[in-house]
Design a protein around this motif. Structure first.
Motif, PDB file in Angstrom:
ATOM      1  N   ARG A  52       2.414 -17.335   1.849  1.00 32.71           N
ATOM      2  CA  ARG A  52       1.690 -18.007   2.930  1.00 32.71           C
ATOM      3  C   ARG A  52       0.528 -18.825   2.389  1.00 32.71           C
ATOM      4  O   ARG A  52       0.272 -19.948   2.849  1.00 32.71           O
ATOM      5  N   GLN A  57       6.900 -20.545   1.653  1.00 29.25           N
ATOM      6  CA  GLN A  57       7.873 -19.614   2.219  1.00 29.25           C
ATOM      7  C   GLN A  57       9.272 -20.219   2.116  1.00 29.25           C
ATOM      8  O   GLN A  57       9.449 -21.426   2.275  1.00 29.25           O
ATOM      9  N   GLU A  59      13.842 -19.216   2.456  1.00 31.77           N
ATOM     10  CA  GLU A  59      14.895 -18.284   2.826  1.00 31.77           C
ATOM     11  C   GLU A  59      15.243 -17.380   1.646  1.00 31.77           C
ATOM     12  O   GLU A  59      15.523 -16.189   1.810  1.00 31.77           O
ATOM     13  N   LEU A  62      12.738 -14.617   1.506  1.00 30.84           N
ATOM     14  CA  LEU A  62      12.980 -13.623   2.559  1.00 30.84           C
ATOM     15  C   LEU A  62      14.075 -12.648   2.150  1.00 30.84           C
ATOM     16  O   LEU A  62      13.931 -11.433   2.292  1.00 30.84           O
ATOM     17  N   ASN A 130      16.077  -9.441   9.006  1.00 26.61           N
ATOM     18  CA  ASN A 130      16.390 -10.764   8.466  1.00 26.61           C
ATOM     19  C   ASN A 130      16.983 -11.718   9.492  1.00 26.61           C
ATOM     20  O   ASN A 130      16.945 -12.933   9.296  1.00 26.61           O
ATOM     21  N   ASP A 133      14.272 -13.098  15.014  1.00 25.56           N
ATOM     22  CA  ASP A 133      13.153 -14.047  15.022  1.00 25.56           C
ATOM     23  C   ASP A 133      11.969 -13.552  15.845  1.00 25.56           C
ATOM     24  O   ASP A 133      10.980 -14.267  16.010  1.00 25.56           O
ATOM     25  N   ARG A 134      12.056 -12.315  16.355  1.00 25.13           N
ATOM     26  CA  ARG A 134      10.926 -11.754  17.109  1.00 25.13           C
ATOM     27  C   ARG A 134       9.884 -11.134  16.190  1.00 25.13           C
ATOM     28  O   ARG A 134       8.797 -10.770  16.643  1.00 25.13           O
ATOM     29  N   GLN A 135      10.193 -10.998  14.892  1.00 22.62           N
ATOM     30  CA  GLN A 135       9.332 -10.238  13.989  1.00 22.62           C
ATOM     31  C   GLN A 135       8.542 -11.134  13.029  1.00 22.62           C
ATOM     32  O   GLN A 135       8.384 -10.821  11.856  1.00 22.62           O
ATOM     33  N   THR A 136       8.031 -12.229  13.561  1.00 22.41           N
ATOM     34  CA  THR A 136       7.240 -13.133  12.722  1.00 22.41           C
ATOM     35  C   THR A 136       5.783 -12.686  12.609  1.00 22.41           C
ATOM     36  O   THR A 136       5.171 -12.797  11.555  1.00 22.41           O
ATOM     37  N   SER A 137       5.224 -12.165  13.700  1.00 17.50           N
ATOM     38  CA  SER A 137       3.815 -11.740  13.688  1.00 17.50           C
ATOM     39  C   SER A 137       3.651 -10.253  13.980  1.00 17.50           C
ATOM     40  O   SER A 137       2.538  -9.735  13.996  1.00 17.50           O
TER      41      SER A 137
END
Length: 246
Positions: A52, A57, A59, A62, A130, A133-137
């Protein structure tokens, strides 16, 4: 470009630490395995921070991060739980098979394989992470490093808190199997947990993060390693409280 590879190199240090921890855990050197898992979790925190900060960042990063976590925070806790179950059942898993013994001879109690449920639950959790997409923050379910801390606190407590009552409680096969099952549930529960990612240092925006860090510090200072399971429990409860207030 070298700058893009810095987070990946840190992630590989996480994987290296976890690989060494696997070897140590297989030799039943659980304290040293815990040290290297802790080192791996340290690298796991800083690879994301580096990505960050450098705005690199990717893929690849990740996927590499999840593969490293699978070893450090997934495979090692499963092996450690396997070893604890063997110890609780009075099995000496370090005893080598006799030369010429049957290829299919097993020298450990099969029930100890319940410990590997933690590894399976971790793999499922990381695979979901992986593609979610709900687990970004924040996190959905207990992050694998936090779960690893929960499991690896047990050998630390056994070693540094010499108490017959504590030892009897922890080295109870039913407790260890129950904890293995609970671990899988927590890893994959549809519960939102906050991440320790500070976008700013505002008390208003981060009060629960500061509170959690303060509670953790006080708990470690006063109760030492016995505090670790309660810190993870506090993290879950505080996250639920924050979520209900949102």
């Amino acid at each position: 470009m070298l700058k893009k590879q810095i987070p990946n190199l840190i992630t590989l240090l996480n994987l290296l630490s976890g690989s060494i921890a696997v070897i140590l855990a297989l030799q039943n050197q659980l304290l040293m395995a815990t040290v290297f898992v802790g080192l791996g979790i340290f690298f796991d925190f800083f690879d994301g921070l580096a990505a960050r900060s450098l705005n690199v960042q990717s893929e690849l990063g990740l996927q590499l991060d999840s593969l490293a976590d699978m070893v450090t925070s997934g495979l090692v806790p499963g092996i450690v739980m396997f070893q604890l179950l063997c110890q609780a059942l009075g099995a000496d898993v370090l005893a080598p098979l006799a030369w010429g013994a049957s290829t299919f001879e097993i020298n450990f109690p099969l029930i100890a394989l319940f410990g590997l449920l933690i590894t399976l639950g971790s793999a499922y959790r990381l695979a979901k992470f992986n593609i979610d997409d709900r687990q970004t923050s924040s996190f959905i379910g207990l992050p694998t490093p936090a779960n690893a801390i929960l499991i690896l606190s047990l050998p630390l407590i056994l070693h540094f808190h010499e108490s017959e009552m504590v030892t009897t409680f922890i080295l109870n096969p039913y407790f260890l199997i129950g904890l293995s099952i609970l671990s899988c549930i927590l890893l994959n529960a549809e519960v939102t947990l906050f991440a320790l990612k500070f976008k700013n240092l505002s008390l208003k925006d981060n009060w629960y993060r500061f509170l959690f860090l303060l509670m953790s510090l006080v708990g470690i200072v006063i109760f030492h390693f016995i505090a670790l399971p309660f810190i993870i429990l506090g993290y879950i409860l505080l996250s639920v409280l924050v979520q209900n207030k949102a």
